[in-house]
Scaffold this motif. Structure first.
Motif, PDB file in Angstrom:
ATOM      1  N   LEU A   1       0.812  -1.224   0.000  1.00 51.18           N
ATOM      2  CA  LEU A   1       0.000   0.000   0.000  1.00 51.18           C
ATOM      3  C   LEU A   1       0.847   1.278   0.000  1.00 51.18           C
ATOM      4  N   THR A   2       2.160   1.153   0.262  1.00 48.59           N
ATOM      5  CA  THR A   2       3.019   2.339   0.172  1.00 48.59           C
ATOM      6  C   THR A   2       3.975   2.241  -1.022  1.00 48.59           C
ATOM      7  N   ALA A   3       3.738   1.274  -1.905  1.00 48.25           N
ATOM      8  CA  ALA A   3       4.624   1.128  -3.070  1.00 48.25           C
ATOM      9  C   ALA A   3       4.616   2.418  -3.890  1.00 48.25           C
ATOM     10  N   GLU A   4       3.467   3.073  -3.903  1.00 44.63           N
ATOM     11  CA  GLU A   4       3.312   4.284  -4.695  1.00 44.63           C
ATOM     12  C   GLU A   4       2.589   5.318  -3.831  1.00 44.63           C
ATOM     13  N   ARG A   5       2.984   6.567  -3.958  1.00 43.14           N
ATOM     14  CA  ARG A   5       2.439   7.607  -3.082  1.00 43.14           C
ATOM     15  C   ARG A   5       0.921   7.768  -3.219  1.00 43.14           C
ATOM     16  N   ARG A   6       0.427   7.805  -4.448  1.00 39.19           N
ATOM     17  CA  ARG A   6      -1.004   8.038  -4.652  1.00 39.19           C
ATOM     18  C   ARG A   6      -1.838   6.887  -4.103  1.00 39.19           C
ATOM     19  N   LEU A   7      -1.293   5.672  -4.220  1.00 35.02           N
ATOM     20  CA  LEU A   7      -1.984   4.507  -3.673  1.00 35.02           C
ATOM     21  C   LEU A   7      -2.099   4.623  -2.152  1.00 35.02           C
ATOM     22  N   SER A   8      -1.000   5.040  -1.517  1.00 39.44           N
ATOM     23  CA  SER A   8      -1.010   5.164  -0.055  1.00 39.44           C
ATOM     24  C   SER A   8      -1.981   6.256   0.383  1.00 39.44           C
ATOM     25  N   GLU A   9      -2.085   7.312  -0.403  1.00 39.55           N
ATOM     26  CA  GLU A   9      -3.005   8.400  -0.073  1.00 39.55           C
ATOM     27  C   GLU A   9      -4.469   7.955  -0.244  1.00 39.55           C
ATOM     28  N   TYR A  10      -4.709   7.189  -1.297  1.00 38.90           N
ATOM     29  CA  TYR A  10      -6.047   6.646  -1.545  1.00 38.90           C
ATOM     30  C   TYR A  10      -6.458   5.766  -0.362  1.00 38.90           C
ATOM     31  N   PHE A  11      -5.541   4.880   0.029  1.00 40.74           N
ATOM     32  CA  PHE A  11      -5.836   3.963   1.144  1.00 40.74           C
ATOM     33  C   PHE A  11      -6.156   4.743   2.413  1.00 40.74           C
TER      34      PHE A  11
END
Ligand code: ZN
Ligand code: MN
Length: 479
Positions: A321-331
């Motif tokens: 879930l932190t592989a990519e910044r936008r993904l981590s923000e979405y989560f």
């Protein structure tokens, strides 16, 4: 036989994704352009021209230095690194030497196998310009000056990595960081992130450094891993045979998967470094530095650790879930909107959301299914309004239409039927239509229960509460 450990240091060149080059207004990224189309008198070193430092290069360099915990010098200097090569028209490269932008630094690298952390020190972090590109084509040597003056950060680690896998991990984390900060595309195949590896071996437990070799021209993380493994193997065989390791520069041949000797190494003194007289010292006052650092986000490894400590996620989930910044923000936005157990949101993210974005090759920010909608779907499942399979179907439907989950449930009548009499009626219908199966069940073939429940679910378009459907069916069949 002695057992050895490898001592590996990585030298990386990172292409910053600025619009223009470091000392002129030529376009920086020439990947899609014909050779020698993005050049001018400054970047091709014609006499009588002066370089002007690009502010955006400094800003991106400062972000990287801060993220690498490097001390940022309030005053740094540019120097000339002198050497002759056809793709370097000025005869020198403008770089930084003893008074570079960053001083020291480190990355605490998590090691997935051992679960530990490796402290990787940074010994060099400076700004410089790129040189041109020499290619062999049609039996001739051709030079493309487009890359002259493209902004780079050169960053060198201490001899702190011990295995080829650790070297690969470092590059994976560096690439993640560069994209996270938005300062480089960090695409190794396109040369945005280039890596040379210094490799030596020593008996396990020794603290001294032996003669190292330098591996050049590796342009993928897999190639770095493979080239280092081969070189450790070669050095081990040489030393076991009683031979000395010489300070060679080796070139990785991607097609054949072998290392070739390029040349014996030159020493630093050969470059005759001296201060660049055409540029002023780079002064970074507190106001400018503060303004740049106000744009520094929480870093990927910090966010990963926080997802574990604050949300109680397993390392595996936190990593993905932190592989990519936008993904981590979405989560994180979905967790906030949901308000319940973050692990439940993580499961939906990993099973449904990631599959959807990976299948379609898009980013989560392109989904019509917003984090708030995802949270709503999970809540509809939690409250028993819809069953899990309807919830999963809703993920698709919300993303296709951009409509709110509750609105779709209402319009399509998707709410779960928990009404005993409605389900009972359908169960009786199924039994009436399948006398053979009913007889078989009564004759002892109880494995047919799953089939009966399946028929009920089908007739009710998946809306029946499956546990209730099963218990009613059982009751009726055993009468
Ligand atoms: Zn130019
Ligand atoms: Mn360099």
């Amino acid at each position: 036989m002695t057992s050895y450990e490898a001592v590996i240091g990585l030298e990386t060149h990172i292409q910053l994704n600025t619009t223009t080059k470091i000392f002129c207004s030529c376009k920086a990224d020439s990947w899609f352009d014909p050779p020698n189309t993005n050049i001018c008198p400054v970047c091709t070193g014609l006499p009588g021209v002066l370089p002007v430092l690009n502010r955006a290069v400094v800003e991106k360099g400062v972000l990287l230095a801060a993220a690498m915990h490097s001390e940022i010098r309030p005053v740094s200097f540019f120097d000339r690194k002198n050497y002759f090569y056809p793709d370097l028209p000025k005869g020198y490269q403008i770089s930084q030497y003893d008074m570079s932008l960053g001083k020291g630094g480190y990355m605490d690298l998590p090691m997935p196998q051992s679960g530990g952390v490796r402290h990787i020190t940074i010994t060099k972090l400076h700004l410089e310009e790129d040189a041109g590109k020499t290619k062999n084509e049609h039996g001739r040597r051709m030079i493309d000056f487009n890359r002259c003056g493209v902004p780079l950060v050169e960053m060198v680690t201490g001899p702190d990595l011990r295995t080829a896998d650790e070297a690969a991990q470092y590059l994976i984390r560096l690439r993640q960081l560069l994209r996270w900060l938005g300062i480089s595309e960090a695409d190794m195949e396109k040369g945005h992130l280039r890596c040379d590896a210094n490799v030596s071996i020593r008996p396990v437990g020794a603290t001294y450094l032996n003669t190292k070799t330098e591996i050049k021209n590796v342009n993928s993380i897999d190639a770095v891993r493979e080239a280092i493994l081969k070189e450790i193997d070669r050095q081990t065989r040489e030393v076991d045979a009683g031979n000395r390791i010489e300070a060679w520069t080796l070139e990785w041949d991607e097609d054949r998967g072998v290392l070739k000797k390029m040349r014996s190494k030159e020493t630093e003194a050969d470059y005759r470094y001296f201060r660049e007289p055409d540029l002023l010292p780079l002064r970074l006052d507190d106001a400018w530095k503060g303004q740049i650092l106000s744009g520094l986000p929480e870093l990927p490894l910090e966010r990963r650790a926080r997802f574990m400590s604050e949300f109680g996620l397993p390392e595996y989930d936190a990593d993905i879930l932190t592989a990519e910044r936008r993904l981590s923000e979405y989560f994180e936005a979905a967790v906030k909107a949901y308000g319940g157990d973050p692990k439940r949101v993580s499961n939906w993210m990993m099973n449904d959301i990631l599959r959807m974005v990976n299948d379609r090759g898009i980013s989560v920010t392109e989904l019509k299914l917003t984090p708030v909608y995802l949270a709503e779907i999970i809540k509809l499942v939690d409250s028993g309004t819809v069953n899990t399979s309807t919830g999963k179907a809703l993920v698709q439907k919300v993303d296709e239409t951009g409509k709110a989950p509750a609105e779709i449930v209402q319009a399509e009548g998707l709410a779960k039927v928990s009404d005993d009499s409605a389900i009972r009626a359908v169960c009786q219908e199924v039994m009436a239509e399948s006398p053979k199966e009913v007889a078989a069940f009564k004759g002892g073939k109880e494995t047919l229960m799953g089939w009966f429940v399946g028929q009920v679910m089908k007739k009710m378009r998946g809306k029946a509460d499956p546990a209730l459907a099963r218990s009613i069916m059982e009751e009726l069949l055993k009468q």
